[in-house]
Design a protein around this motif. Structure first.
Motif, mmCIF file in Angstrom:
data_model
loop_
_atom_site.group_PDB
_atom_site.id
_atom_site.type_symbol
_atom_site.label_atom_id
_atom_site.label_comp_id
_atom_site.label_asym_id
_atom_site.label_seq_id
_atom_site.Cartn_x
_atom_site.Cartn_y
_atom_site.Cartn_z
ATOM 1 N N SER A 102 -57.404 45.511 34.049
ATOM 2 C CA SER A 102 -57.788 43.992 34.437
ATOM 3 C C SER A 102 -57.221 43.570 35.479
ATOM 4 C CB SER A 102 -57.807 43.058 33.029
ATOM 5 O OG SER A 102 -56.518 42.730 32.835
ATOM 6 N N TRP A 103 -55.932 43.877 35.803
ATOM 7 C CA TRP A 103 -55.117 43.176 36.863
ATOM 8 C C TRP A 103 -55.808 43.674 38.279
ATOM 9 C CZ3 TRP A 103 -50.864 40.159 37.616
ATOM 10 C CH2 TRP A 103 -50.401 40.140 38.809
ATOM 11 N N GLY A 104 -56.243 44.870 38.317
ATOM 12 C CA GLY A 104 -56.925 45.212 39.564
ATOM 13 C C GLY A 104 -58.378 44.938 39.610
ATOM 14 N N LEU A 105 -59.118 45.109 38.478
ATOM 15 C CA LEU A 105 -60.563 44.724 38.328
ATOM 16 C C LEU A 105 -60.717 43.568 38.341
ATOM 17 C CD1 LEU A 105 -61.513 47.779 36.238
ATOM 18 C CD2 LEU A 105 -61.735 47.499 38.526
ATOM 19 N N VAL A 106 -60.166 42.605 37.700
ATOM 20 C CA VAL A 106 -60.661 41.192 37.593
ATOM 21 C C VAL A 106 -59.806 40.300 38.160
ATOM 22 C CG1 VAL A 106 -61.309 39.463 35.552
ATOM 23 C CG2 VAL A 106 -61.779 41.996 35.193
ATOM 24 N N GLY A 107 -58.384 40.467 37.848
ATOM 25 C CA GLY A 107 -57.333 39.756 38.593
ATOM 26 C C GLY A 107 -56.233 39.343 37.292
ATOM 27 N N PRO A 108 -55.422 38.478 38.146
ATOM 28 C CA PRO A 108 -54.283 38.008 36.965
ATOM 29 C C PRO A 108 -54.698 37.330 35.843
ATOM 30 C CG PRO A 108 -53.889 37.339 39.357
ATOM 31 C CD PRO A 108 -55.308 37.919 39.218
ATOM 32 N N GLY A 109 -55.462 36.364 36.002
ATOM 33 C CA GLY A 109 -55.877 35.521 34.924
ATOM 34 C C GLY A 109 -56.096 36.147 33.781
ATOM 35 N N ALA A 110 -57.055 37.372 33.795
ATOM 36 C CA ALA A 110 -57.498 38.385 32.946
ATOM 37 C C ALA A 110 -56.165 39.217 32.444
ATOM 38 C CB ALA A 110 -58.586 39.368 33.132
ATOM 39 N N PHE A 111 -55.493 39.678 33.153
ATOM 40 C CA PHE A 111 -54.211 40.364 32.882
ATOM 41 C C PHE A 111 -53.236 39.364 32.033
ATOM 42 C CE2 PHE A 111 -49.744 40.988 34.024
ATOM 43 C CZ PHE A 111 -49.510 42.197 33.405
ATOM 44 N N VAL A 112 -53.194 38.209 32.297
ATOM 45 C CA VAL A 112 -52.183 37.242 31.544
ATOM 46 C C VAL A 112 -52.929 37.145 30.012
ATOM 47 C CG1 VAL A 112 -51.295 35.020 31.336
ATOM 48 C CG2 VAL A 112 -51.171 36.230 33.466
ATOM 49 N N PHE A 113 -54.052 36.829 30.093
ATOM 50 C CA PHE A 113 -54.885 36.694 28.817
ATOM 51 C C PHE A 113 -54.507 37.999 27.830
ATOM 52 C CE2 PHE A 113 -58.490 37.369 26.021
ATOM 53 C CZ PHE A 113 -58.389 36.514 25.206
ATOM 54 N N MET A 114 -54.841 39.182 28.468
ATOM 55 C CA MET A 114 -54.712 40.458 27.575
ATOM 56 C C MET A 114 -53.158 40.527 27.158
ATOM 57 S SD MET A 114 -57.399 41.886 27.160
ATOM 58 C CE MET A 114 -58.942 41.456 27.513
ATOM 59 N N ILE A 115 -52.342 40.261 27.966
ATOM 60 C CA ILE A 115 -50.809 40.512 27.714
ATOM 61 C C ILE A 115 -50.449 39.555 26.609
ATOM 62 C CG2 ILE A 115 -48.589 40.546 28.449
ATOM 63 C CD1 ILE A 115 -50.452 42.770 29.109
#
Length: 160
Positions: A102-115
Protein backbone atom coordinates in the motif's frame (compact mmCIF):
# COMPACT_ATOMS: atom_id res chain seq x y z
CA UNK A 1 -4.22 -3.01 35.29
CA UNK A 2 -3.65 -5.29 32.33
CA UNK A 3 -3.73 -4.06 28.74
CA UNK A 4 -4.66 -7.47 27.38
CA UNK A 5 -8.42 -7.14 27.28
CA UNK A 6 -8.55 -3.58 25.87
CA UNK A 7 -6.12 -4.61 23.13
CA UNK A 8 -8.25 -7.67 22.32
CA UNK A 9 -11.41 -5.51 22.16
CA UNK A 10 -9.63 -2.96 19.96
CA UNK A 11 -8.42 -5.68 17.58
CA UNK A 12 -11.95 -7.08 17.45
CA UNK A 13 -13.51 -3.75 16.49
CA UNK A 14 -10.78 -2.87 13.97
CA UNK A 15 -10.93 -6.26 12.26
CA UNK A 16 -14.75 -6.21 12.07
CA UNK A 17 -14.66 -2.71 10.53
CA UNK A 18 -11.93 -3.80 8.17
CA UNK A 19 -13.95 -6.87 7.15
CA UNK A 20 -16.92 -4.71 6.24
CA UNK A 21 -14.71 -2.13 4.51
CA UNK A 22 -12.81 -4.69 2.40
CA UNK A 23 -16.00 -6.45 1.35
CA UNK A 24 -17.74 -3.17 0.49
CA UNK A 25 -14.74 -1.81 -1.43
CA UNK A 26 -14.36 -4.94 -3.55
CA UNK A 27 -18.11 -5.07 -4.17
CA UNK A 28 -18.02 -1.44 -5.29
CA UNK A 29 -15.06 -2.12 -7.59
CA UNK A 30 -16.95 -5.06 -9.09
CA UNK A 31 -19.93 -2.81 -9.80
CA UNK A 32 -17.66 -0.18 -11.38
CA UNK A 33 -16.05 -2.76 -13.66
CA UNK A 34 -19.47 -4.14 -14.59
CA UNK A 35 -21.02 -0.74 -15.40
CA UNK A 36 -18.02 0.57 -17.31
CA UNK A 37 -17.66 -2.67 -19.26
CA UNK A 38 -13.92 -2.54 -18.60
CA UNK A 39 -11.53 -5.22 -19.72
CA UNK A 40 -7.96 -5.97 -18.73
CA UNK A 41 -5.80 -7.72 -21.34
CA UNK A 42 -8.86 -9.21 -23.03
CA UNK A 43 -10.42 -10.68 -19.87
CA UNK A 44 -14.18 -10.94 -19.76
CA UNK A 45 -15.60 -7.94 -17.84
CA UNK A 46 -18.28 -10.11 -16.24
CA UNK A 47 -15.64 -12.51 -14.93
CA UNK A 48 -13.63 -9.60 -13.52
CA UNK A 49 -16.73 -8.16 -11.85
CA UNK A 50 -17.81 -11.46 -10.31
CA UNK A 51 -14.28 -12.33 -9.18
CA UNK A 52 -13.90 -8.94 -7.51
CA UNK A 53 -17.16 -9.45 -5.62
CA UNK A 54 -16.23 -13.00 -4.62
CA UNK A 55 -12.79 -11.87 -3.51
CA UNK A 56 -14.33 -9.13 -1.39
CA UNK A 57 -16.72 -11.54 0.29
CA UNK A 58 -13.96 -14.09 0.93
CA UNK A 59 -11.55 -11.54 2.41
CA UNK A 60 -14.38 -9.94 4.39
CA UNK A 61 -15.28 -13.31 5.89
CA UNK A 62 -11.60 -14.00 6.62
CA UNK A 63 -11.19 -10.74 8.54
CA UNK A 64 -14.54 -11.31 10.28
CA UNK A 65 -13.36 -14.76 11.38
CA UNK A 66 -10.13 -13.23 12.69
CA UNK A 67 -12.23 -10.63 14.52
CA UNK A 68 -14.32 -13.43 16.01
CA UNK A 69 -11.15 -15.06 17.35
CA UNK A 70 -10.12 -11.72 18.89
CA UNK A 71 -13.61 -11.38 20.38
CA UNK A 72 -13.33 -14.80 22.00
CA UNK A 73 -9.93 -13.84 23.38
CA UNK A 74 -11.42 -10.64 24.84
CA UNK A 75 -14.41 -12.43 26.37
CA UNK A 76 -12.47 -15.38 27.81
CA UNK A 77 -9.31 -13.44 28.69
CA UNK A 78 -7.26 -16.40 27.49
CA UNK A 79 -4.69 -16.74 24.76
CA UNK A 80 -5.88 -17.96 21.37
CA UNK A 81 -4.95 -21.56 20.71
CA UNK A 82 -4.77 -23.80 17.68
CA UNK A 83 -6.60 -22.54 14.62
CA UNK A 84 -7.42 -19.19 16.26
CA UNK A 85 -3.74 -18.46 16.88
CA UNK A 86 -2.89 -19.47 13.32
CA UNK A 87 -5.62 -17.16 11.98
CA UNK A 88 -4.32 -14.19 13.98
CA UNK A 89 -0.73 -14.86 12.90
CA UNK A 90 -1.84 -15.09 9.26
CA UNK A 91 -3.78 -11.83 9.65
CA UNK A 92 -0.62 -10.18 10.97
CA UNK A 93 1.34 -11.45 7.96
CA UNK A 94 -1.41 -10.26 5.58
CA UNK A 95 -1.35 -6.79 7.14
CA UNK A 96 2.43 -6.66 6.85
CA UNK A 97 2.25 -7.54 3.16
CA UNK A 98 -0.66 -5.18 2.49
CA UNK A 99 1.25 -2.44 4.29
CA UNK A 100 4.28 -2.99 2.10
CA UNK A 101 2.20 -2.88 -1.09
CA UNK A 102 0.00 0.00 0.00
CA UNK A 103 2.93 2.39 0.45
CA UNK A 104 3.55 2.50 -3.28
CA UNK A 105 0.01 1.94 -4.52
CA UNK A 106 -2.15 4.00 -2.15
CA UNK A 107 0.16 6.16 -0.05
CA UNK A 108 1.60 6.55 3.42
CA UNK A 109 -1.80 6.83 5.14
CA UNK A 110 -2.83 3.32 4.12
CA UNK A 111 0.63 2.07 5.07
CA UNK A 112 0.35 3.56 8.55
CA UNK A 113 -3.11 2.04 9.02
CA UNK A 114 -1.91 -1.43 7.99
CA UNK A 115 1.13 -1.23 10.26
CA UNK A 116 -0.97 -0.05 13.21
CA UNK A 117 -3.32 -3.01 12.73
CA UNK A 118 -0.29 -5.30 12.40
CA UNK A 119 1.09 -3.89 15.65
CA UNK A 120 -2.24 -4.40 17.43
CA UNK A 121 -2.47 -8.03 16.33
CA UNK A 122 1.13 -8.71 17.37
CA UNK A 123 0.49 -6.97 20.70
CA UNK A 124 -2.56 -9.16 21.22
CA UNK A 125 -0.54 -12.28 20.51
CA UNK A 126 2.39 -11.20 22.68
CA UNK A 127 0.46 -10.02 25.74
CA UNK A 128 -1.30 -13.36 26.01
CA UNK A 129 1.91 -15.28 25.41
CA UNK A 130 3.33 -14.67 28.90
CA UNK A 131 3.21 -17.91 30.79
CA UNK A 132 3.84 -18.35 34.46
CA UNK A 133 7.21 -20.01 34.54
CA UNK A 134 8.89 -21.04 37.73
CA UNK A 135 12.11 -19.22 38.45
CA UNK A 136 15.18 -21.35 37.82
CA UNK A 137 16.80 -22.78 40.88
CA UNK A 138 19.96 -20.94 41.71
CA UNK A 139 22.40 -22.05 44.32
CA UNK A 140 25.36 -20.11 45.55
CA UNK A 141 28.82 -21.52 45.05
CA UNK A 142 29.26 -22.45 48.70
CA UNK A 143 26.10 -24.61 48.75
CA UNK A 144 24.33 -22.41 51.30
CA UNK A 145 21.01 -20.58 50.90
CA UNK A 146 20.29 -16.92 51.60
CA UNK A 147 19.75 -17.61 55.28
CA UNK A 148 23.01 -19.60 55.59
CA UNK A 149 21.36 -23.03 55.77
CA UNK A 150 22.70 -25.81 53.53
CA UNK A 151 20.92 -26.29 50.23
CA UNK A 152 20.12 -29.86 49.29
CA UNK A 153 21.11 -30.95 45.80
CA UNK A 154 18.34 -31.65 43.31
CA UNK A 155 17.15 -35.25 43.13
CA UNK A 156 18.99 -37.46 40.70
CA UNK A 157 17.05 -38.33 37.55
CA UNK A 158 15.63 -41.81 37.49
CA UNK A 159 15.74 -44.05 34.46
CA UNK A 160 12.85 -46.37 33.67
Amino acid sequence: MSVRRPVAWTVTVVLFLEAVGVAALNWFLGIVVDRQDMSLAGLDPDAMSVSSKIGGVVFGLYFALCALVALLVALRDRAPAGLGRILLISAAVVHGLLGAFSWGLVGPGAFVFMIVVLGLIVLLLMTYDTRERPAPETRPEDGRGDDGSPVSPPPAPTTP
